[in-house]
Each structure stands twice: as structure tokens, then as C-alpha cells.
Design an enzyme around this catalytic site. Structure first.
Site, PDB file in Angstrom:
ATOM      1  N   LYS A 150     -25.123   7.064  42.883  1.00  0.00           N
ATOM      2  CA  LYS A 150     -24.496   5.873  42.287  1.00  0.00           C
ATOM      3  C   LYS A 150     -22.994   6.086  42.110  1.00  0.00           C
ATOM      4  O   LYS A 150     -22.514   7.217  42.061  1.00  0.00           O
ATOM      5  CB  LYS A 150     -25.128   5.586  40.928  1.00  0.00           C
ATOM      6  CG  LYS A 150     -26.560   5.091  41.025  1.00  0.00           C
ATOM      7  CD  LYS A 150     -27.178   4.941  39.648  1.00  0.00           C
ATOM      8  CE  LYS A 150     -26.857   3.582  39.047  1.00  0.00           C
ATOM      9  NZ  LYS A 150     -27.606   3.368  37.783  1.00  0.00           N
ATOM     10  N   HIS A 177      -4.386  22.025  42.452  1.00  0.00           N
ATOM     11  CA  HIS A 177      -4.721  23.067  41.466  1.00  0.00           C
ATOM     12  C   HIS A 177      -5.454  24.246  42.103  1.00  0.00           C
ATOM     13  O   HIS A 177      -6.181  24.084  43.072  1.00  0.00           O
ATOM     14  CB  HIS A 177      -5.614  22.398  40.410  1.00  0.00           C
ATOM     15  CG  HIS A 177      -6.418  23.318  39.554  1.00  0.00           C
ATOM     16  ND1 HIS A 177      -7.772  23.502  39.729  1.00  0.00           N
ATOM     17  CD2 HIS A 177      -6.067  24.105  38.511  1.00  0.00           C
ATOM     18  CE1 HIS A 177      -8.221  24.348  38.815  1.00  0.00           C
ATOM     19  NE2 HIS A 177      -7.210  24.727  38.059  1.00  0.00           N
ATOM     20  N   GLU A 196       2.306  20.982  31.982  1.00  0.00           N
ATOM     21  CA  GLU A 196       1.055  20.611  32.660  1.00  0.00           C
ATOM     22  C   GLU A 196      -0.048  20.261  31.664  1.00  0.00           C
ATOM     23  O   GLU A 196      -0.215  20.955  30.663  1.00  0.00           O
ATOM     24  CB  GLU A 196       0.631  21.794  33.531  1.00  0.00           C
ATOM     25  CG  GLU A 196      -0.654  21.583  34.324  1.00  0.00           C
ATOM     26  CD  GLU A 196      -0.833  22.688  35.354  1.00  0.00           C
ATOM     27  OE1 GLU A 196       0.174  23.135  35.950  1.00  0.00           O
ATOM     28  OE2 GLU A 196      -1.979  23.123  35.563  1.00  0.00           O
ATOM     29  N   GLU A 236      -0.293  26.442  44.607  1.00  0.00           N
ATOM     30  CA  GLU A 236      -0.399  27.330  43.449  1.00  0.00           C
ATOM     31  C   GLU A 236      -1.172  28.583  43.854  1.00  0.00           C
ATOM     32  O   GLU A 236      -2.162  28.497  44.577  1.00  0.00           O
ATOM     33  CB  GLU A 236      -1.184  26.614  42.341  1.00  0.00           C
ATOM     34  CG  GLU A 236      -1.554  27.521  41.171  1.00  0.00           C
ATOM     35  CD  GLU A 236      -2.237  26.775  40.020  1.00  0.00           C
ATOM     36  OE1 GLU A 236      -2.774  25.665  40.253  1.00  0.00           O
ATOM     37  OE2 GLU A 236      -2.230  27.305  38.903  1.00  0.00           O
ATOM     38  N   GLU A 286      -5.754  17.943  37.650  1.00  0.00           N
ATOM     39  CA  GLU A 286      -6.745  18.930  38.104  1.00  0.00           C
ATOM     40  C   GLU A 286      -8.142  18.619  37.596  1.00  0.00           C
ATOM     41  O   GLU A 286      -9.110  19.129  38.136  1.00  0.00           O
ATOM     42  CB  GLU A 286      -6.321  20.345  37.668  1.00  0.00           C
ATOM     43  CG  GLU A 286      -6.426  20.578  36.177  1.00  0.00           C
ATOM     44  CD  GLU A 286      -6.054  22.008  35.780  1.00  0.00           C
ATOM     45  OE1 GLU A 286      -4.855  22.327  35.826  1.00  0.00           O
ATOM     46  OE2 GLU A 286      -6.957  22.772  35.430  1.00  0.00           O
ATOM     47  N   ASP A 301       1.491  25.412  31.189  1.00  0.00           N
ATOM     48  CA  ASP A 301       0.219  24.696  31.315  1.00  0.00           C
ATOM     49  C   ASP A 301      -0.471  24.695  29.965  1.00  0.00           C
ATOM     50  O   ASP A 301      -0.858  25.747  29.457  1.00  0.00           O
ATOM     51  CB  ASP A 301      -0.654  25.403  32.367  1.00  0.00           C
ATOM     52  CG  ASP A 301      -1.954  24.659  32.626  1.00  0.00           C
ATOM     53  OD1 ASP A 301      -2.199  23.630  31.965  1.00  0.00           O
ATOM     54  OD2 ASP A 301      -2.725  25.111  33.493  1.00  0.00           O
ATOM     55  N   ALA A 302      -0.632  23.486  29.382  1.00  0.00           N
ATOM     56  CA  ALA A 302      -1.176  23.383  28.024  1.00  0.00           C
ATOM     57  C   ALA A 302      -2.687  23.214  27.995  1.00  0.00           C
ATOM     58  O   ALA A 302      -3.281  23.247  26.914  1.00  0.00           O
ATOM     59  CB  ALA A 302      -0.523  22.212  27.301  1.00  0.00           C
ATOM     60  N   ASN A 303      -3.315  22.995  29.152  1.00  0.00           N
ATOM     61  CA  ASN A 303      -4.774  22.790  29.186  1.00  0.00           C
ATOM     62  C   ASN A 303      -5.222  21.824  28.082  1.00  0.00           C
ATOM     63  O   ASN A 303      -6.182  22.096  27.349  1.00  0.00           O
ATOM     64  CB  ASN A 303      -5.521  24.125  29.105  1.00  0.00           C
ATOM     65  CG  ASN A 303      -5.264  24.985  30.332  1.00  0.00           C
ATOM     66  OD1 ASN A 303      -4.423  25.895  30.299  1.00  0.00           O
ATOM     67  ND2 ASN A 303      -5.912  24.682  31.442  1.00  0.00           N
ATOM     68  N   LYS A 360       0.543  29.945  30.447  1.00  0.00           N
ATOM     69  CA  LYS A 360      -0.283  29.147  29.539  1.00  0.00           C
ATOM     70  C   LYS A 360       0.404  28.957  28.192  1.00  0.00           C
ATOM     71  O   LYS A 360       1.040  29.887  27.683  1.00  0.00           O
ATOM     72  CB  LYS A 360      -1.636  29.828  29.322  1.00  0.00           C
ATOM     73  CG  LYS A 360      -2.454  29.991  30.593  1.00  0.00           C
ATOM     74  CD  LYS A 360      -2.871  28.663  31.175  1.00  0.00           C
ATOM     75  CE  LYS A 360      -3.751  28.836  32.399  1.00  0.00           C
ATOM     76  NZ  LYS A 360      -4.066  27.533  33.037  1.00  0.00           N
ATOM     77  N   LYS A 404       4.275  29.964  36.411  1.00  0.00           N
ATOM     78  CA  LYS A 404       3.645  29.105  35.398  1.00  0.00           C
ATOM     79  C   LYS A 404       2.842  29.953  34.415  1.00  0.00           C
ATOM     80  O   LYS A 404       2.128  30.858  34.829  1.00  0.00           O
ATOM     81  CB  LYS A 404       2.711  28.115  36.090  1.00  0.00           C
ATOM     82  CG  LYS A 404       2.049  27.124  35.147  1.00  0.00           C
ATOM     83  CD  LYS A 404       1.324  26.046  35.922  1.00  0.00           C
ATOM     84  CE  LYS A 404      -0.034  26.510  36.388  1.00  0.00           C
ATOM     85  NZ  LYS A 404      -0.725  25.487  37.188  1.00  0.00           N
TER      86      LYS A 404
HETATM   87 MG    MG Z   1      -3.758  23.727  34.865  1.00  0.00          MG
END
Ligand code: MG
Length: 388
Positions: A96, A322, A239, A341, A265, A213-215, A184, A182
């Protein structure tokens, strides 16, 4: 093309690193090998899941592999893109619309293994097959076979000398030829994060060579204040500042921050990508789109996502997939994307690039080995030992 066989294994990735949201200790991935037959003979394609979403063994065994192995007719198409669109329809039989959580990764790992096999059957590296059949970007600053490349790392560790280790990691990455680094953020106090960033910027000598990158750590009012502080530094990008589906939150970031935003990502489909571009208020030419096609139904869906984005005023240069897959390296070099990356933590399946690729002055120069080059990346290829 005929499908001869499909095999899969779940591979433990066990890494001691963390980001703002998760530990990677229990992480797994799926490795798949698909053998195809074409008029030129039989070829084995290798696929490997993306990072951060676990393997897809159950879905592969119960639904998606049987759909492939049950194809009795020959699959054909004038180009590889047309042929793979037919395979994609078979994989998505009786599925679906909507609900793209885990199945998009199961389809993605199979789909990208098939691209590896198809490129081998044409005796071409995947980048050259994509250039031929899907076209290279008109406005790329690099020719086919080359792409910008950056180093990704700076995870949280338990060490008390975290900031010093981070500075070393950034320095090593830049000295190895990667264009920028980059790290974290969002997983410690703002005081600690700012000292980590300061160490990395000092090691790089230029804040524009450092991305963070802050997730998704900066949702809410407190997050906004922290983002405004980060915005003063002159970073290359921030990010995933907020939850990937929080379009109003993302729109606020784009309105209030001058630093480029990178996200996508965790957007797993053409439909979700359209929503992101409609409602996230991202800025073409400034912000970066990081959809990970191994998690998002493979290259066939990715080509649709790129086409939509181009209609919204984006360029392929705004796309930087990503994770650091070999297949993403080839897509970047073959389609003329903004870059690739790769992880600088040594020894992992997403670390570095295949042995036939050189990295210099921020540019990856890909070799001519047919396929996606997993066989030339020992840290990844060894994980296929029980499948080949
Ligand atoms: Mg990331």
C-alpha cells in the site's frame, strides 16, 4: 535479465560510538548477494544496508526476496533505468501507499545490489552506467567519475579527553584530503558541545570546514536558543536540527538561521521528500538534501526524488546522500551530486572509500572497476564472506 539467486545475512555492526539520540552498540545491517543472468553471462551484485536503521532480515526473507526469485519472465528495458523501474514495480507488488518505515530499507538494499550486478554485466563502474543512462548534472563543477567528499565522525565517546580526540580526528580527516569535517552535537551540554566545536574549528583553521550533526536534538524553545548560538560560528551546515517530520520546526530554523541546514537522511520516499520540500521552507542553493537512497527504496526512487526537487528549483549539487555507501559514492560521481559523506573512524564498513578511489584536495577520483567497488573495500567486503 533473469534473477538466479538472492542470499542475505544480518551483520552485527557493534560500534562503541553515540550521537545525540542513540548508541550504535547493538546496530545491525543486512548484506545481500544477488546473482543475475544477462546475454553477457552471470554476475553477482552486492548490497549492504545503510547505517543507523538495523538489518532487514525478516522483511527480506518473508516478502521481498520471494518476489524477486518468483519472477519467471526475463526482465528487459532499453536502459538500466527502465529495467530497474520494472524490478521496482515487482518489489512493490501488493504494498500500500504510505508507511515507509522499514520496508523502504529492505527494498533499498536489494535494489542497490541489483545495480551493482547490472553495472558489472555492462563492464562499467556504476558511476559510468548512471552517467550514461540517467545523465550527469549540467551544472556540476566536476566531470563524471569525480565528486566532492567530506569526512564524518566526531561521535561522543566516554573519554574525558573527548575534545582533544575530536580535534585529532578532524585534523586527520582534512590532512587525508577530505574537503570538510562533520561532528556530532546535541548529545551533551551546550557548554561541552561548544568546546568540542571550538577544538574542531581550531584544528581545521576555518569554521566553514566544520559541519555539525544534531540528530534532531534541538526541538523546542531551549533548542532554538542553542541553535542561535551555533548560528554565530559560521559553520558549513547544521544537520537535522529537529525531528525529520517536524516541518514547522524546520521552517522556523530556515527562517531564523543564516547557517545552511542539511536534512533528509530520515526521509524515506518520494512522497515524504515532496512534503519536506513543500513545507520545510528549505532554501535551494543554500541548504543540503541528504536523502539516503539505500534506506529509501533505492536508486530508482532517488531519481524520482531528484526530478521532483529539480522542478522545485533545486540543483543536483544540493544533494549529498547520507552514510558513506560505495553505491552513494558512485551515484554522486555519476549523477553529478554535491558530494559524498564518508566515515573517518577506521575499520568500519562505512569508513573511507574503495582502494581504487583516490582522495585529494576534497575530491574523490573513482576508478574503473565494474560495479560499485565493494570488492575493493576490504572492511566492507569481508562481511560478505559467508555469502560468496
Ligand atoms: Mg546525520
Amino acid at each position: 535479465m533473469r534473477i538466479i539467486s538472492v542470499d542475505e545475512r544480518t551483520i552485527p555492526l557493534g560500534s562503541k560510538t553515540k550521537n545525540a539520540a542513540i548508541s550504535f552498540q547493538a546496530m545491525t545491517a543486512s548484506a545481500v548477494v544477488i546473482e543475475i543472468e544477462t546475454s553477457r553471462g552471470r554476475f553477482k551484485g552486492l548490497g549492504f544496508s545503510s547505517y543507523g536503521r538495523y538489518g532487514h532480515g525478516g522483511l527480506l526473507r518473508e516478502r521481498f526476496i520471494p518476489r524477486l526469485t518468483n519472477i519467471t519472465d526475463k526482465i528487459s528495458g532499453e536502459t538500466s533505468v527502465q529495467l530497474m523501474a520494472q524490478v521496482w514495480d515487482v518489489l512493490m507488488t501488493d504494498e500500500k501507499e504510505g508507511g515507509h518505515g522499514e520496508r523502504s530499507g529492505a527494498v533499498g538494499v536489494l535494489e542497490t545490489a541489483l545495480w551493482d550486478a547490472l553495472a558489472k554485466s555492462e563492464d562499467l563502474p556504476l558511476w559510468a552506467l548512471l552517467e550514461r543512462d540517467a545523465g550527469h548534472s549540467d551544472d556540476s563543477q566536476l566531470p563524471p567519475g569525480k565528486t566532492a567528499i567530506y569526512a564524518s565522525g566526531g561521535h561522543y565517546r566516554s573519554s574525558s579527553s573527548d575534545a582533544a580526540e575530536l580535534a585529532d580526528e578532524a585534523k586527520r580527516g582534512l590532512e587525508a584530503g577530505y574537503g570538510w569535517f562533520k561532528l556530532k552535537v546535541g548529545g551533551a551540554s551546550q557548554f561541552i558541545d561548544l568546546s568540542r566545536i571550538e577544538s574542531a574549528v581550531k584544528a581545521a583553521g576555518d569554521s566553514s570546514l566544520i559541519a555539525v550533526d544534531a540528530n534532531c536534538a534541538y526541538g523546542g524553545e531551549n533548542g532554538t536558543a542553542q541553535l542561535i548560538e551555533l548560528d554565530q560560528i559560521g559553520l558549513r551546515w547544521i544537520e537535522e536540527p529537529v525531528n525529520p517530520l517536524d516541518y514547522p520546526g524546520l521552517a522556523d530554523c530556515c527562517q531564523s538561521l543564516k547557517t545552511p541546514i542539511a536534512t533528509g537522511e530520515n526521509i524515506f520516499s518520494q512522497a515524504d521528500s515532496k512534503n519536506l520540500l513543500h513545507y520545510g521552507e528549505l532554501r535551494p542553493g543554500l541548504d543540503n538534501l541528504q536523502m539516503d537512497f539505500v534506506l529509501a527504496y533505492g536508486l530508482t526512487e532517488y531519481l524520482r526524488i531528484i526530478k521532483d526537487a529539480e522542478a522545485f528549483g533545486w540543483s543536483r549539487r544540493d544533494f549529498l546522500p547520507h552514510a558513506g555507501h560505495q553505491v552513494a559514492l558512485h551515484a554522486a560521481a555519476g549523477l553529478g551530486l554535491g558530494g559524498h559523506e564518508t566515515a573517518v573512524v577506521p575499520g568500519g564498513p562505512f569508513s573511507s572509500v574503495s582502494d581504487d578511489t583516490t582522495v585529494e584536495n576534497g575530491i574523490a577520483n573513482l576508478g574503473d572497476t565494474p560495479g560499485t567497488g565493494i570488492e575493493n573495500k576490504p572492511t566492507l567486503f569481508k562481511l560478505f564472506a559467508n555469502l560468496l
